[in-house]
Design a protein around this motif. Structure first.
Motif, mmCIF file in Angstrom:
data_model
loop_
_atom_site.group_PDB
_atom_site.id
_atom_site.type_symbol
_atom_site.label_atom_id
_atom_site.label_comp_id
_atom_site.label_asym_id
_atom_site.label_seq_id
_atom_site.Cartn_x
_atom_site.Cartn_y
_atom_site.Cartn_z
ATOM 1 N N ILE A 77 0.843 -1.202 0.000
ATOM 2 C CA ILE A 77 0.000 0.000 0.000
ATOM 3 C C ILE A 77 0.873 1.246 0.000
ATOM 4 C CG2 ILE A 77 -1.778 1.271 1.281
ATOM 5 C CD1 ILE A 77 -2.433 -1.506 2.621
ATOM 6 N N ALA A 78 0.451 2.256 -0.762
ATOM 7 C CA ALA A 78 1.074 3.578 -0.715
ATOM 8 C C ALA A 78 -0.002 4.591 -0.338
ATOM 9 C CB ALA A 78 1.692 3.933 -2.058
ATOM 10 N N ILE A 79 0.414 5.641 0.349
ATOM 11 C CA ILE A 79 -0.522 6.685 0.790
ATOM 12 C C ILE A 79 -0.029 8.037 0.282
ATOM 13 C CG2 ILE A 79 -1.629 7.806 2.760
ATOM 14 C CD1 ILE A 79 -1.017 5.283 4.411
ATOM 15 N N ALA A 80 -0.949 8.819 -0.289
ATOM 16 C CA ALA A 80 -0.610 10.182 -0.705
ATOM 17 C C ALA A 80 -1.673 11.131 -0.163
ATOM 18 C CB ALA A 80 -0.530 10.275 -2.225
ATOM 19 N N ASP A 81 -1.283 11.927 0.828
ATOM 20 C CA ASP A 81 -2.215 12.862 1.471
ATOM 21 C C ASP A 81 -1.373 13.891 2.209
ATOM 22 O OD1 ASP A 81 -4.148 14.078 3.317
ATOM 23 O OD2 ASP A 81 -5.464 12.418 2.777
ATOM 24 N N ASP A 82 -1.781 15.155 2.142
ATOM 25 C CA ASP A 82 -0.984 16.189 2.800
ATOM 26 C C ASP A 82 -1.327 16.346 4.278
ATOM 27 O OD1 ASP A 82 -3.480 17.216 2.195
ATOM 28 O OD2 ASP A 82 -2.752 19.255 1.864
ATOM 29 N N ASN A 83 -2.292 15.593 4.763
ATOM 30 C CA ASN A 83 -2.640 15.611 6.184
ATOM 31 C C ASN A 83 -1.759 14.596 6.908
ATOM 32 O OD1 ASN A 83 -3.805 15.182 8.740
ATOM 33 N ND2 ASN A 83 -5.847 15.696 7.999
#
Length: 255
Positions: free
Chosen positions: A6-12
């Motif tokens: 899994i990869a995550i892309a979020d600025d939070n």
């Protein structure tokens, strides 16, 4: 046990940390990498093997739509399933995201347990999917072209829900007899909304078409019905059936 990458892309960053900790605690999951903006997200995907991408719509530098576009244009990345993390009020962007290849949506705020359930569901659905990919793309293109040709504005939520409804009916024609109990709930689950919102949004999209007389004339030519037959606005299920029937005939003609 082979783990789901899994990869995550979020600025939070706080949310990213929460998701990362919970998913890494699952026996069959591993968060390989995280990114806090769209630019580093694309670099991350190019440099790591990923099964699932959790992608925020609004991010610095490049937004989620730009990331989806990059995935669509790179054959090496097209095997990645994308779950869009979106907030209420971003429904029009969700339509665009679906056009660019996002398959699943989760509305913020959400429980991380639901996220894990969705990831497992996606991976289970992958079984045997590779053989069907080309046919599915062809069918999706036909649905998109017809819905656009009918004149339903792509920015409407109903545009997205209607496309999904037609796709489901083409796969399971009997579902038209279970619109409120099966069809709407199925669409609502995929887009993380409610059955009543799905019903209202599709109805609103149809009303936008029927309020324009020139569009009704155009539809009569697409479906082969007389204008008189189309004077009364169809119900949601009637309209979905009309689109599905026309597409079935077109697909048979193409064989």
């Amino acid at each position: 046990m082979k783990k789901i990458k899994i990869a995550i892309a979020d600025d939070n960053r706080e949310l990213v940390g929460l998701m990362e900790d919970y998913l890494n605690a699952q026996a069959n999951m591993e968060v390989v990498k995280v990114a806090y903006n769209g630019k580093t997200c694309i670099e991350m995907l190019r440099n790591h093997t990923i099964d699932i991408l959790l992608l925020d719509i609004i991010m610095p530098y490049l937004d989620g739509i730009a990331v989806l576009d990059a995935i669509k244009e790179n054959e090496d990345l097209q095997g990645i399933d994308v779950i869009m993390l979106s907030a209420f009020g971003q429904e029009s962007i969700m339509s665009q995201a679906a056009e660019y290849g996002a398959s699943y949506f989760i509305m913020k705020p959400f429980e991380v347990e639901r996220l894990a359930v969705q990831i497992n569901h996606i991976m289970n659905a992958r079984t045997g999917r590779s053989k069907q990919t080309e046919d599915k793309r062809t069918k999706d293109d036909l649905i998109t072209n017809m819905v656009k040709d009918i004149g339903i504005p792509p920015h409407l939520k109903g545009y997205l829900y209607l496309k999904e409804a037609v796709s489901l009916v083409l796969e399971q024609p009997e579902i038209l007899n279970k619109v409120t109990k099966v069809l709407y709930p199925g669409i609502a689950t995929k887009f993380d909304t409610t059955s009543s919102r799905v019903e209202r949004s599709i109805r609103h999209a149809i009303e936008q078409v029927w309020n324009r007389h020139e569009t009704v004339d155009h539809i009569s030519k697409i479906f082969g019905y007389s204008v008189a037959h189309l004077e009364s606005k169809p119900t949601n299920s009637e309209f979905i059936a009309m689109v599905a029937d026309s597409l079935q005939l077109k697909m048979r003609d193409d064989l």
